[in-house]
Enzyme design. Sequence first.
Site, mmCIF file in Angstrom:
data_model
loop_
_atom_site.group_PDB
_atom_site.id
_atom_site.type_symbol
_atom_site.label_atom_id
_atom_site.label_comp_id
_atom_site.label_asym_id
_atom_site.label_seq_id
_atom_site.Cartn_x
_atom_site.Cartn_y
_atom_site.Cartn_z
ATOM 1 N N LYS A 1 0.938 -1.142 -0.563
ATOM 2 C CA LYS A 1 0.202 -0.045 0.452
ATOM 3 C C LYS A 1 1.547 1.292 -0.129
ATOM 4 O O LYS A 1 2.234 1.139 0.204
ATOM 5 C CB LYS A 1 -0.994 0.233 1.310
ATOM 6 N N ARG B 1 -3.632 -10.661 3.893
ATOM 7 C CA ARG B 1 -3.581 -10.376 2.347
ATOM 8 C C ARG B 1 -2.716 -9.983 2.391
ATOM 9 O O ARG B 1 -2.254 -8.569 1.783
ATOM 10 C CB ARG B 1 -5.155 -9.963 2.311
#
Length: 545
Positions: A490, A525
């Site tokens: 991210k 994840r």
Amino acid sequence: MKAFQLGRRVGGSTLVVKNVSILRCHGALAVSYARTPVRCVSSTKESSEATKWTPHSLNKLQATRFGKDAPSEFPKETPKVHTAYIAFGSNLGDRIGWIEKACKHMSSRGIKIKRTSCLWETEPMYVVDQGSFINGVCEVETTLGPIPLLDVLQSIEKSLGRKKIIDKGPRNIDLDILLFDDQAIDHERLKVPHPGIFEREFVLRPLAELIPARALDAASPWKVTQDYLNALPPSPSPISTLTPLNPWIEPIRALQSNRQTHVMAIMNLTPDSFSDGGVNLPEDGKEDTHKIRRLYDRTIAHADKGATIIDIGGQSTAPGTLQVTDAQEISRIFPFVEELNAHPRFRKKIAISIDTYRSAVVEALDEVGMIGGIDIINDVSAGQMDPNMLSTVARLGKTVVLMHMRGTPQTMNTRTAYPDGLIPTIANELLQRVAEAEAAGIYRWRIILDPGIGFAKNQEQNLEILRRFDELRDWPGLRGLPWLLGSSRKNFVGKITGVKEPPQRVWGTAATVAAAVQGGADIVRVHDVEKMMQVVKMSDAIWRV
């Protein structure tokens, strides 16, 4: 014509009697009555005097009471609705499956399930030479009285094949009434409150999730459910909640200290995902048989490297990404899901999750017969972007991931103000999402939470979640639910490490995965399955003991 008498005593021995007659006159009902004061007579002596009566239209009587809008029928009395708490348990076969079948039977017989506890796995009590039990409690509403309710529950047990061979011995399903309104019942068939409540952790633990502050014994109104639970001696082996993934993969045991962290492999079938857009499918989304087969082979490789869940998405939720149509999202994921369903052995190796916030996508999978191959619905909006999503998940009986987000992917970066504190606000807003899911009919044991790293959070807030993740897990009302955390590649990882290209953010992602495991995440994840699996194994060895 039918005639009868209504009467009441008026002082002394005089009885005012109404002689009431009902007859049909020209197809319409008429009613008459006359008041006659008489002397009380012996019960063996009957009056022979005929009473005169004057006919009155029943319709006129109604009109006098109700005006022009007189009903054609008087309303029936509404049955009283009772609140009861029912315990369920199983230690044979597909234990979660038996419990869910029992819940469906209750719903089909007019017993409305309002809320459920988590499912708790416990060692057997009394008769110890048997398998471990799964236990839970549900809060229900019913118009049945306590004994008729007991009859229905025993009928459900019988219909599911329950055979009582040994008292407190193995059973595929067990249903017991714990509480019924505020009543104390002492019947030869039923005792309420259930006499075993006060000594059984496997009853008090789930009951305390639903009614922690309720008094259970009228003789000790100051003592509540949580007090009785706290007074029990420590269990020989700590009990844990269970959350099913699929029938072949071990469920998540969120409170088991030595549990293994699950790895969820990301499979974005989109041209515009922030990290791997266009990698897995052509940009136009057209079906490519060879590429679909390669995706299947890649998924098998993920499973062989340790992933237990694959998360398939056809709509990017990266900040500022535009929404595609339902049809486009469906067309992207259908060919791959169809390929996975064509290999049933694959289902025993990995659970399949669909990353979508649209009920239309889930409904479409159901309509073409593919939903049976789907285990989890991963909704980044927790039902906020589609009012039909939670009820759809409930109807299909799937496990759901409820992620914390504000606004939409287009607006979430403008909603990062948390004046009451980040962790308390996330917890309280997720409590609302859980309540909405339960109201829609989703069982509590089928809920997974996600704090939403990168969704309506800035860099410092993402780091705060990683630092204080254990606080979220232990928040009142959320404890026992499993947590998923997705930090892979991210933007905040790239900013801190100075790595611009998302696929190169492996080491920064590894640090966040280790922090997630330390904080108590049950699922991470990730994109880079093989590398992150090594991080998870090492982190589990350090912290999961």
